[in-house]
Design a protein around this motif. Sequence first.
Motif, PDB file in Angstrom:
ATOM      1  N   UNK A 237       0.823  -1.209   0.000  1.00  0.00           N
ATOM      2  CA  UNK A 237       0.000   0.000   0.000  1.00  0.00           C
ATOM      3  C   UNK A 237       0.855   1.257   0.000  1.00  0.00           C
ATOM      4  N   UNK A 238       2.106   1.106   0.382  1.00  0.00           N
ATOM      5  CA  UNK A 238       3.027   2.248   0.434  1.00  0.00           C
ATOM      6  C   UNK A 238       4.415   1.759   0.062  1.00  0.00           C
ATOM      7  N   UNK A 239       5.241   2.699  -0.294  1.00  0.00           N
ATOM      8  CA  UNK A 239       6.652   2.434  -0.590  1.00  0.00           C
ATOM      9  C   UNK A 239       7.495   3.261   0.359  1.00  0.00           C
ATOM     10  N   UNK A 240       8.620   2.704   0.741  1.00  0.00           N
ATOM     11  CA  UNK A 240       9.551   3.458   1.576  1.00  0.00           C
ATOM     12  C   UNK A 240      10.648   4.019   0.692  1.00  0.00           C
ATOM     13  N   UNK A 241      10.877   5.315   0.810  1.00  0.00           N
ATOM     14  CA  UNK A 241      11.992   5.971   0.135  1.00  0.00           C
ATOM     15  C   UNK A 241      13.139   5.899   1.131  1.00  0.00           C
TER      16      UNK A 241
ATOM     17  N   UNK B 113      10.119  -0.962  -7.932  1.00  0.00           N
ATOM     18  CA  UNK B 113      10.025   0.340  -8.575  1.00  0.00           C
ATOM     19  C   UNK B 113      11.324   1.118  -8.407  1.00  0.00           C
ATOM     20  N   UNK B 114      11.389   2.173  -9.153  1.00  0.00           N
ATOM     21  CA  UNK B 114      12.533   3.076  -9.152  1.00  0.00           C
ATOM     22  C   UNK B 114      12.002   4.454  -8.766  1.00  0.00           C
ATOM     23  N   UNK B 115      12.699   5.140  -7.871  1.00  0.00           N
ATOM     24  CA  UNK B 115      12.307   6.493  -7.499  1.00  0.00           C
ATOM     25  C   UNK B 115      13.330   7.484  -8.026  1.00  0.00           C
TER      26      UNK B 115
ATOM     27  N   UNK C  37       9.184  13.139  -5.373  1.00  0.00           N
ATOM     28  CA  UNK C  37       9.592  11.794  -5.779  1.00  0.00           C
ATOM     29  C   UNK C  37       8.702  11.333  -6.920  1.00  0.00           C
ATOM     30  N   UNK C  38       9.324  10.865  -7.973  1.00  0.00           N
ATOM     31  CA  UNK C  38       8.611  10.314  -9.119  1.00  0.00           C
ATOM     32  C   UNK C  38       8.874   8.824  -9.128  1.00  0.00           C
ATOM     33  N   UNK C  39       7.817   8.055  -9.253  1.00  0.00           N
ATOM     34  CA  UNK C  39       7.889   6.598  -9.246  1.00  0.00           C
ATOM     35  C   UNK C  39       7.890   6.107 -10.684  1.00  0.00           C
ATOM     36  N   UNK C  40       8.890   5.305 -11.025  1.00  0.00           N
ATOM     37  CA  UNK C  40       8.970   4.710 -12.362  1.00  0.00           C
ATOM     38  C   UNK C  40       8.872   3.202 -12.252  1.00  0.00           C
ATOM     39  N   UNK C  41       8.257   2.603 -13.244  1.00  0.00           N
ATOM     40  CA  UNK C  41       8.239   1.153 -13.353  1.00  0.00           C
ATOM     41  C   UNK C  41       9.131   0.770 -14.524  1.00  0.00           C
ATOM     42  N   UNK C  42      10.109  -0.049 -14.282  1.00  0.00           N
ATOM     43  CA  UNK C  42      10.933  -0.590 -15.359  1.00  0.00           C
ATOM     44  C   UNK C  42      11.324  -2.007 -14.961  1.00  0.00           C
TER      45      UNK C  42
ATOM     46  N   UNK D  25      24.556 -15.450  -6.087  1.00  0.00           N
ATOM     47  CA  UNK D  25      24.221 -16.349  -4.995  1.00  0.00           C
ATOM     48  C   UNK D  25      23.247 -15.790  -3.971  1.00  0.00           C
ATOM     49  N   UNK D  26      22.611 -14.667  -4.263  1.00  0.00           N
ATOM     50  CA  UNK D  26      21.649 -14.077  -3.329  1.00  0.00           C
ATOM     51  C   UNK D  26      20.237 -14.524  -3.684  1.00  0.00           C
ATOM     52  N   UNK D  27      19.421 -14.713  -2.663  1.00  0.00           N
ATOM     53  CA  UNK D  27      18.019 -15.096  -2.841  1.00  0.00           C
ATOM     54  C   UNK D  27      17.124 -14.069  -2.152  1.00  0.00           C
ATOM     55  N   UNK D  28      15.864 -14.134  -2.485  1.00  0.00           N
ATOM     56  CA  UNK D  28      14.862 -13.251  -1.887  1.00  0.00           C
ATOM     57  C   UNK D  28      15.303 -11.783  -1.951  1.00  0.00           C
ATOM     58  N   UNK D  29      15.695 -11.358  -3.144  1.00  0.00           N
ATOM     59  CA  UNK D  29      16.250 -10.023  -3.371  1.00  0.00           C
ATOM     60  C   UNK D  29      15.117  -9.022  -3.591  1.00  0.00           C
ATOM     61  N   UNK D  30      15.258  -7.864  -2.977  1.00  0.00           N
ATOM     62  CA  UNK D  30      14.311  -6.758  -3.128  1.00  0.00           C
ATOM     63  C   UNK D  30      15.099  -5.534  -3.566  1.00  0.00           C
ATOM     64  N   UNK D  31      15.057  -5.207  -4.853  1.00  0.00           N
ATOM     65  CA  UNK D  31      15.805  -4.031  -5.308  1.00  0.00           C
ATOM     66  C   UNK D  31      15.276  -2.737  -4.696  1.00  0.00           C
ATOM     67  N   UNK D  32      16.188  -1.891  -4.298  1.00  0.00           N
ATOM     68  CA  UNK D  32      15.873  -0.544  -3.844  1.00  0.00           C
ATOM     69  C   UNK D  32      16.666   0.383  -4.752  1.00  0.00           C
ATOM     70  N   UNK D  33      15.964   1.027  -5.682  1.00  0.00           N
ATOM     71  CA  UNK D  33      16.637   1.869  -6.668  1.00  0.00           C
ATOM     72  C   UNK D  33      16.118   3.294  -6.503  1.00  0.00           C
ATOM     73  N   UNK D  34      17.015   4.189  -6.140  1.00  0.00           N
ATOM     74  CA  UNK D  34      16.674   5.597  -5.969  1.00  0.00           C
ATOM     75  C   UNK D  34      17.733   6.435  -6.656  1.00  0.00           C
ATOM     76  N   UNK D  35      17.283   7.317  -7.514  1.00  0.00           N
ATOM     77  CA  UNK D  35      18.179   8.234  -8.206  1.00  0.00           C
ATOM     78  C   UNK D  35      17.864   9.641  -7.720  1.00  0.00           C
ATOM     79  N   UNK D  36      18.900  10.367  -7.343  1.00  0.00           N
ATOM     80  CA  UNK D  36      18.714  11.716  -6.820  1.00  0.00           C
ATOM     81  C   UNK D  36      19.257  12.716  -7.827  1.00  0.00           C
TER      82      UNK D  36
END
Length: 154
Positions: A83-87, A105-107, A116-121, A136-147
């Motif tokens: 329901x929400x995203x953490x920046x 998502x990408x912020x 903050x603009x949310x992009x889907x790619x 070798x990593x599992x259960x990965x959650x990308x956190x992509x933020x461009x400033x």
Amino acid sequence: MATQQHTHDEHSGERLISAARAALTGADEQWTEMRADVFEALAHCARPTSAYDLAESVSSLRGKRVAPNSVYRILDLFVRTNLARKVESANAYIVNTHPGCRHDCIFLICDSCGRAVHLDDDHLTGSLVQAAHDAGFEDVRPVVELRGLCADCS
């Protein structure tokens, strides 16, 4: 791992609240008055907002003090249930205008005004997940933020 681009409905107003309520109850969680108040306060914020600022808003709305740690617990639930995203870089939260649509998502975050603009790619985030799996990593959650600076501030 190839991912696909996707489309989804952006919700606002009552449609957003209804979609959020449906997503939360669909995750076997309750849509309480307090959770509704926190979600609505977050939905009215144009920029990523801290739990402390949300606690202040909800306190004003309810006419009694709401502790920030209560708001943090609700925000953690909202992030878990999409329901929400953490920046992360701002330790702030922004409403997800398409609850129920799960993806990474990408912020893009303006250093001047805080917008903050949310992009889907899915191609880009899918490539990051694949690189992590290859390492070798599992259960990965990308956190992509461009400033940088948004068009209005540059």
